[in-house]
Enzyme design. Sequence first.
Site, PDB file in Angstrom:
ATOM      1  CB  SER A  47      -1.001   0.164   1.366  1.00 47.21           C
ATOM      2  OG  SER A  47      -0.291  -0.255   2.420  1.00 47.21           O
ATOM      3  CG  ASP A 246      -3.637   3.979   8.140  1.00 49.30           C
ATOM      4  OD1 ASP A 246      -2.504   4.551   8.564  1.00 49.30           O
ATOM      5  OD2 ASP A 246      -4.135   3.785   7.171  1.00 49.30           O
ATOM      6  CG  HIS A 249      -1.746   3.329   4.623  1.00 49.17           C
ATOM      7  ND1 HIS A 249      -2.923   2.643   5.084  1.00 49.17           N
ATOM      8  CD2 HIS A 249      -1.218   2.423   4.154  1.00 49.17           C
ATOM      9  CE1 HIS A 249      -2.934   1.641   4.648  1.00 49.17           C
ATOM     10  NE2 HIS A 249      -1.896   1.017   4.290  1.00 49.17           N
TER      11      HIS A 249
END
Length: 286
Positions: A47, A246, A249
């Site tokens: 990601s 989160d 990220h």
Amino acid sequence: MMFSLWYSQFLLLLLAYSGSLLSAELLVADGSRSLQDKNIFILAGQSNMAGRGGVVNDVWDGVIPAECEPNQSIIRFNSHRKWVEAQEPLHVDIDFNKTCGVGPGMAFANTLLQMDSSNIGVIGLVPCAVGGTNISEWSQRAPLYNLFIRRSKKSLLEGGRIRAVLWYQGESDTIHQKDAESYGHNLKKFISNVRQDLHLPMLPFIQVALASGEGPFVGIVRKAQLEIDLPNVWTIDADGFPVGPDGLHLTTEAQVRLGQMLAEAFFTRTVQQRRPISSHASKRNR
Ligand SMILES: *[C@@H]1O[C@H](CO)[C@@H](O)[C@H](O)[C@H]1NC(C)=O
Ligand SMILES: *[C@@H]1O[C@H](CO)[C@@H](O)[C@H](O)[C@H]1NC(C)=O
Ligand SMILES: *[C@@H]1O[C@H](CO)[C@@H](O)[C@H](O)[C@H]1NC(C)=O
């Protein structure tokens, strides 16, 4: 008389047609020579390479910093294997199950252009990263690996050279100790498989040492990344880079910085080889 009328209408039609072609194929019309000589970079991993900068609760804020703006010298190999103008989010049609935001790719390419605008020419980005993928999903003959190799090979068909792979992965291998402990071995294997399958034995890899992880074994994976000892593998350490709510990220700002560091690392080690390394783009000592 009839003929010339017909002819002028035909010309008009032709002009209109070529006009529409021109806008669609602007990249080609612009300079086919530099397109053929394009510098190709493969973006792979999970990601944080795909880009989640500006994404909160699966919604991207749409903020594109100046460092990530499009430039006609930066093109992107899309999911239909066509070169198009590159713009954020670079992985939108590749990592399509997730909400993509800002990654390091555009800042990388813009920085490289600024560093060496007269020489580098067109930069072709080939996004291949998919969020949440562990290193075994990148093992030889796994679907994701095959796609990576296929896209890399296809990206060369209209000319150009693969100059480096940008690799940011490992967060998913921090959940189980066993995975973290075999990370170093699997990473080395991944790099040598890619070099073998692309017939580029010295292909530069610029990897990112983790800033965060999905589990408790971040330290083990980071150690493996920092200690990797293969020729033409360079490491950017993202330790301490700001992450979003989160906890996983990188923020947009962090992605911009990362892209700049990746560009500095590539530039100082290849383009600018004879000049001294002037930046802190390599491993940070901490
Ligand atoms: C998207 O989700 C589908 C269904 O779960 C899966 O088969 C596919 O591999 C996923 N693709 C990507 C790029 O995430
Ligand atoms: C594209 O990048 C080059 C090199 O940095 C710069 O000179 C040019 O102004 C940029 N073009 C646009 C439209 O931003
Ligand atoms: C890696 O991820 C795949 C797909 O989510 C999963 O099936 C597999 O068990 C994982 N492998 C390891 C070693 O964690």
